[in-house]
Enzyme design. Structure first.
Site, mmCIF file in Angstrom:
data_model
loop_
_atom_site.group_PDB
_atom_site.id
_atom_site.type_symbol
_atom_site.label_atom_id
_atom_site.label_comp_id
_atom_site.label_asym_id
_atom_site.label_seq_id
_atom_site.Cartn_x
_atom_site.Cartn_y
_atom_site.Cartn_z
ATOM 1 N N ASP A 1 -66.494 -12.992 -68.723
ATOM 2 C CA ASP A 1 -66.007 -12.721 -70.086
ATOM 3 C C ASP A 1 -67.144 -12.308 -71.022
ATOM 4 O O ASP A 1 -68.281 -12.755 -70.865
ATOM 5 C CB ASP A 1 -65.298 -13.988 -70.618
ATOM 6 C CG ASP A 1 -64.392 -13.683 -71.797
ATOM 7 O OD1 ASP A 1 -64.107 -12.498 -72.051
ATOM 8 O OD2 ASP A 1 -63.971 -14.644 -72.475
ATOM 9 N N ASN B 1 -54.041 -9.243 -69.541
ATOM 10 C CA ASN B 1 -54.860 -8.080 -69.905
ATOM 11 C C ASN B 1 -54.059 -6.774 -69.946
ATOM 12 O O ASN B 1 -54.500 -5.788 -70.539
ATOM 13 C CB ASN B 1 -56.062 -7.921 -68.956
ATOM 14 C CG ASN B 1 -57.144 -8.969 -69.141
ATOM 15 O OD1 ASN B 1 -57.835 -9.355 -68.197
ATOM 16 N ND2 ASN B 1 -57.314 -9.442 -70.373
HETATM 17 C C1 IPE Z 1 -59.937 -13.730 -69.070
HETATM 18 O O1 IPE Z 1 -60.642 -13.155 -70.127
HETATM 19 C C2 IPE Z 1 -59.552 -12.685 -68.078
HETATM 20 C C3 IPE Z 1 -60.659 -12.060 -67.355
HETATM 21 C C4 IPE Z 1 -61.915 -12.366 -67.440
HETATM 22 C C5 IPE Z 1 -60.281 -11.012 -66.428
HETATM 23 P P1 IPE Z 1 -59.929 -12.757 -71.492
HETATM 24 O O2 IPE Z 1 -60.977 -12.255 -72.402
HETATM 25 O O3 IPE Z 1 -58.796 -11.838 -71.218
HETATM 26 O O4 IPE Z 1 -59.340 -14.144 -71.983
HETATM 27 P P2 IPE Z 1 -58.861 -14.648 -73.409
HETATM 28 O O5 IPE Z 1 -57.771 -13.734 -73.834
HETATM 29 O O6 IPE Z 1 -60.021 -14.576 -74.334
HETATM 30 O O7 IPE Z 1 -58.417 -16.046 -73.190
HETATM 31 C C1 IPE Z 2 -64.173 -9.543 -69.892
HETATM 32 O O1 IPE Z 2 -64.652 -9.120 -71.118
HETATM 33 C C2 IPE Z 2 -63.507 -8.434 -69.107
HETATM 34 C C3 IPE Z 2 -62.057 -8.557 -68.994
HETATM 35 C C4 IPE Z 2 -61.338 -9.480 -69.540
HETATM 36 C C5 IPE Z 2 -61.376 -7.563 -68.202
HETATM 37 P P1 IPE Z 2 -63.725 -8.912 -72.396
HETATM 38 O O2 IPE Z 2 -63.230 -7.515 -72.362
HETATM 39 O O3 IPE Z 2 -62.693 -9.967 -72.470
HETATM 40 O O4 IPE Z 2 -64.783 -9.061 -73.572
HETATM 41 P P2 IPE Z 2 -64.589 -9.862 -74.941
HETATM 42 O O5 IPE Z 2 -64.111 -11.237 -74.593
HETATM 43 O O6 IPE Z 2 -63.604 -9.119 -75.742
HETATM 44 O O7 IPE Z 2 -65.956 -9.877 -75.543
HETATM 45 MG MG MG Z 3 -62.645 -11.799 -73.296
#
Ligand code: IPE
Ligand code: IPE
Ligand code: MG
Length: 250
Positions: A21, A69
């Site tokens: 993340d 997602n």
């Molecule tokens: C969790 O991360 C899913 C992945 C890393 C693929 P998110 O960024 O989507 O999670 P939330 O929405 O902050 O909980």
């Molecule tokens: C993790 O990074 C990747 C996925 C969830 C696919 P994010 O895209 O959630 O990045 P933040 O949390 O918005 O910084």
């Molecule tokens: Mg995220």
């Protein structure tokens, strides 16, 4: 001191799960758009797999795309799928060289056919590798997995292949997407968020949870080893008392 030397190779977690993340925030911090963050995540993925392999972790599961997602802007969803596709292709020689067996969990049917094709090619090509199992959670959500599990078990009951009395934890385990993986010992989440976001809820029942503020594109071997060292300093009691654990270690 080399962090790796601080690791007790006899006490390595069997299965590590990672919520990768912080890509969006990493990019934002550099004045760039979110997709730039996703593009810069591959080194972290590579180093995580390598470091797990180096210390003898048998299974690693990476949360790459959640069921939730799909609700992101279409442009980002498409970019993520394309990046996953090109990275899978690009990394195949690396997987072969390092004995990495690739698997996937999740509702992968919801991806475009082109992506599904590459994914199954990589899975098939690496199926005889046995050093480490690398599972990608793709369109994965723990609740979706549980719903799917209940449906499949119910079908067996209706078809008289299984009796209700026979349903136990083992039966449930065997119907989850993760049926052939060991329980999760350690869950790592980057970017400072302290939640599990619908990841492996059943499988993490007794996992140690490790949270770091490092944003995923910056995550390196030394960060992975930090998590392992912290894990090894924890006492896993599984409901018992500390005294019981100490005597069984003697
Ligand atoms: C969790 O991360 C899913 C992945 C890393 C693929 P998110 O960024 O989507 O999670 P939330 O929405 O902050 O909980
Ligand atoms: C993790 O990074 C990747 C996925 C969830 C696919 P994010 O895209 O959630 O990045 P933040 O949390 O918005 O910084
Ligand atoms: Mg995220």
């Amino acid at each position: 001191m080399d962090k790796k030397l601080q690791i007790d190779l006899q006490k390595v977690p069997q299965h590590v799960a990672v919520i990768m993340d912080g890509n969006g925030r990493w990019a934002k911090g550099k004045g760039m758009g979110r997709i730039f963050g996703h593009k810069n995540a591959l080194t972290a993925v590579r180093e995580t797999i390598q470091s797990a392999n180096e210390i003898g972790v048998k299974a690693i599961t990476l949360y790459a795309f959640s069921t939730e997602n799909w609700n992101r802007p279409k442009l980002e969803v498409n970019a993520l799928i394309n990046l996953l596709l090109t990275s899978l292709k690009k990394e195949l020689p690396n997987f072969q060289e390092n004995g990495v067996q690739v698997k996937a969990i999740g509702n992968t049917n919801s991806f475009p056919k082109k992506f599904q094709k590459v994914l199954s090619e990589v899975i098939n090509a690496t199926q005889n590798n046995s050093k480490i199992t690398l599972t990608f959670a793709l369109s994965y959500g723990s609740r979706e997995e549980i719903v799917n599990t209940i449906k499949n078990i119910s079908k067996k009951v209706v078809n008289n292949e299984l009796k209700i009395e026979e349903i136990d934890e083992k039966v449930i385990n065997n119907h989850l997407y993760t049926f052939n993986l060991p329980e999760v010992d350690l869950m790592i989440r980057t970017s400072g968020e302290r939640r599990v976001s619908n990841f492996l809820l059943w499988q993490m029942a007794y996992a140690e949870l490790y949270f770091t503020n490092v944003l995923w594109p910056d995550f390196r071997k030394s960060d992975f080893f930090d998590a392992i060292i912290e894990y090894q300093n924890r006492e896993r009691r599984f409901g018992k008392t500390s005294e019981q654990i100490e005597t069984s270690n003697e």
